[in-house]
Design a protein around this motif. Structure first.
Motif, PDB file in Angstrom:
ATOM      1  N   LYS A  77       8.468  26.910 -16.879  1.00 28.56           N
ATOM      2  CA  LYS A  77       8.326  27.376 -15.492  1.00 28.56           C
ATOM      3  C   LYS A  77       7.685  28.761 -15.487  1.00 28.56           C
ATOM      4  N   THR A  79       4.244  31.408 -14.852  1.00 23.52           N
ATOM      5  CA  THR A  79       3.337  31.647 -13.724  1.00 23.52           C
ATOM      6  C   THR A  79       1.995  32.234 -14.163  1.00 23.52           C
ATOM      7  N   TRP A 122      10.926  22.526 -17.221  1.00 19.38           N
ATOM      8  CA  TRP A 122      10.965  21.307 -16.418  1.00 19.38           C
ATOM      9  C   TRP A 122      10.720  20.107 -17.325  1.00 19.38           C
ATOM     10  N   GLY A 167       9.386  21.547 -10.479  1.00 16.11           N
ATOM     11  CA  GLY A 167       8.383  22.283 -11.251  1.00 16.11           C
ATOM     12  C   GLY A 167       7.520  21.395 -12.126  1.00 16.11           C
ATOM     13  N   HIS A 169       4.770  18.960 -13.251  1.00 18.42           N
ATOM     14  CA  HIS A 169       3.481  18.769 -12.605  1.00 18.42           C
ATOM     15  C   HIS A 169       2.455  18.143 -13.541  1.00 18.42           C
ATOM     16  N   GLU A 258       2.719  18.498  -8.021  1.00 16.80           N
ATOM     17  CA  GLU A 258       3.903  19.204  -8.493  1.00 16.80           C
ATOM     18  C   GLU A 258       5.155  18.739  -7.752  1.00 16.80           C
ATOM     19  N   ILE A 260       8.605  19.377  -6.035  1.00 13.89           N
ATOM     20  CA  ILE A 260       9.183  20.546  -5.360  1.00 13.89           C
ATOM     21  C   ILE A 260      10.639  20.312  -4.962  1.00 13.89           C
TER      22      ILE A 260
END
Length: 498
Positions: A77, A79, A122, A167, A169, A258, A260
């Motif tokens: 997870k 960014t 995830w 998360g 995806h 993704e 959510i």
């Protein structure tokens, strides 16, 4: 609901009193007509309320599968700006029950997820084909009824299951074959979609290699605009798919998907199209190019460039058989008629011009007061099918999450075309200008891979492949598409095989 959509009364309604509740907004014939002509993503509503598969929650599936081991892709997870390709992920073999326990943050230290902190990772059980997952429970195939969309006999046997945690995806990519129908069963998924015309701005690559998938080098939810400056021109279409809805994804639309919600379950089916026969030959050529170049570079390690989803052998002998099979299938479908050969020979004439017009005259995805839309590239429907039961996905349907800090605000006026004007200008631009922008974007892909001075630039096999099999190059008949055309012309005349 559109006036001409028709109504379909389910014959399996439990009683006459319930009949009024079992009316679908589109007949199978009308649904298929929409799917085969619509060139914009759209959501079908109220079409699957009677499917047994609507009850397929992850908990229910864990009971059906009774401890069957499933492979989960584990991602972080994080960014940062780099995409999380399958080649960079780790994998866990576990049951759905063990996944659900871990997902509730109650995992045992001895469980298969013991090395993955739920707050940092995830899990995604993706691309799970029904025929493998339910190999000893084939009756369950009937729980999925794509026949309601105009494809008789199509059910779970031609479907794929996706189960993920929040998360999870899929990296941004396009599918080279078919169009896509996606049924959301549990939880919600956010889809980021981009039209085929925006391919140059997505910086396509075939590394990692996966048959029928062209990936983007960009993490579209957190892009590096310094490295990929053309991306700001891409027209993002966003939509959140909720349980009971079916998303239609047209051919060659880019998508990043993704999860959510804490648990998501989806079922999809790729619908074959007429264009797939040519595309399979192109994919076979691409496969040979990628495998030959990358294997020569490092014969003993395919993990860095071959997607884990590719389980078939990649030897030259196998790839030759694959190519021969694709070419043979093409001839089996079309034959060697003079019409096909004549069209293929006109590589710089009317045939190519017509095809390029079709590419550049795709539907104008603009919102009007009536949500009207052009269907297909040849004729326009008298009445729009859109309404409460068929919702178009339009540019900027949803605002990107707040953590992106308004990075895409400039897209609205200049490219998204909220007022329809700027978007129309882009589509009416002369071919020469379109080509110029496309070529510039392809060239910038090379630049984006290099951080050294031009005189010191090293062209890697990845760079070469990005140029050779770039979808934009193929569209302009300078790449594998042209090779595929000549194969189908020359082989019958020579009487030889590849």
């Amino acid at each position: 609901m559109a006036a001409d959509s028709g109504a379909f009364t389910n014959e399996d309604s439990e009683s006459g009193e319930e009949e009024g509740k079992h009316v679908k907004p589109f007949t199978p014939e009308k649904a298929k007509e929409i799917i085969m002509s619509l060139q914009q993503p759209a959501i079908f509503c109220n079409m699957v309320f009677d499917w047994p598969a609507q009850h397929w929650t992850a908990k229910h599936l864990s009971e059906v599968l009774q401890g069957k081991q499933i492979r989960f892709r584990m991602g972080t997870k994080r960014t940062d700006t780099a995409p999380q390709f399958e080649t960079t992920c780790s994998y866990v073999e576990a049951t759905l029950e063990e996944f659900l326990t871990w997902n509730c943050d109650r995992s045992s230290i001895s469980g298969p997820f013991r090395d993955y902190d739920h707050s940092k990772f995830w899990a995604y059980a993706d691309y799970k084909y029904f025929v493998s997952l339910f190999e000893d429970k084939t009756d369950i195939f009937q729980d999925v009824m794509w026949s309601d969309f105009g494809f008789p006999g199509r059910n779970g046997q031609e479907s794929t299951l996706w189960i993920g945690s929040m998360g999870a995806h899929t990296p941004c990519h396009l599918d080279t074959y078919g169009c896509n129908l996606v049924f959301q069963v549990q939880g919600r998924k956010r889809w980021h979609l981009f039209p085929p015309e925006d391919t140059p701005f997505l910086y396509p690559t075939r590394i990692p290699y996966e048959e029928s998938s062209v990936f983007s080098k960009i993490n579209v939810v957190n892009p590096d605009l310094k490295r990929f400056p053309q991306f700001w021109k891409a027209r993002r279409h966003m939509v959140t798919l909720s349980p009971g809805q079916v998303l239609f994804v047209p051919r060659h639309w880019w998508h990043y998907v993704e999860s959510i919600d804490p648990v998501t379950v989806s079922i999809n089916s790729w619908i074959e199209l007429e264009e797939d026969h040519q595309a399979r030959v192109e994919e076979a050529i691409t496969r040979m190019l990628v495998c030959a170049l990358k294997t020569a570079e490092n014969p003993h390690d395919t993990r860095a460039w071959l997607n884990p989803t590719e389980v078939e052998e990649t030897s030259h002998e196998v790839n030759c058989r694959y190519l021969n099979g694709a070419v043979s299938a093409f001839f089996d479908h079309y034959g060697t008629s003079k019409v096909v050969e004549t069209q293929a020979l006109s590589t710089d004439g009317e045939y190519v011009i017509k095809e390029e017009l079709n590419v550049h005259n795709h539907v104008e995805v603009t919102q009007t007061s009536s949500h009207s839309l052009t269907l297909g590239t040849v004729k326009q429907e008298a009445a729009s099918p859109f309404g409460p039961d068929l919702v178009p996905v339009i540019p900027g349907s949803q605002e990107p999450p707040s953590e992106r800090g308004g990075m895409f605000e400039s897209d609205g006026e200049d490219f998204v075309g909220k007022n329809g004007k700027r978007f129309g200008k882009l589509h009416c631009t002369k071919r020469r200008r379109m080509m110029s922008e496309s070529e510039n974007a392809v060239v910038e892909q090379m630049a984006s891979n290099s951080t050294v001075a031009p005189s010191q630039t090293f062209i890697s096999t990845d760079d070469l492949l990005d140029c050779l099999v770039n979808p934009q190059v193929k569209k302009d008949r300078r790449g594998t598409s042209l090779v595929a055309q000549w194969l189908r012309i020359c082989l019958p005349m020579q009487g030889t095989r590849v």
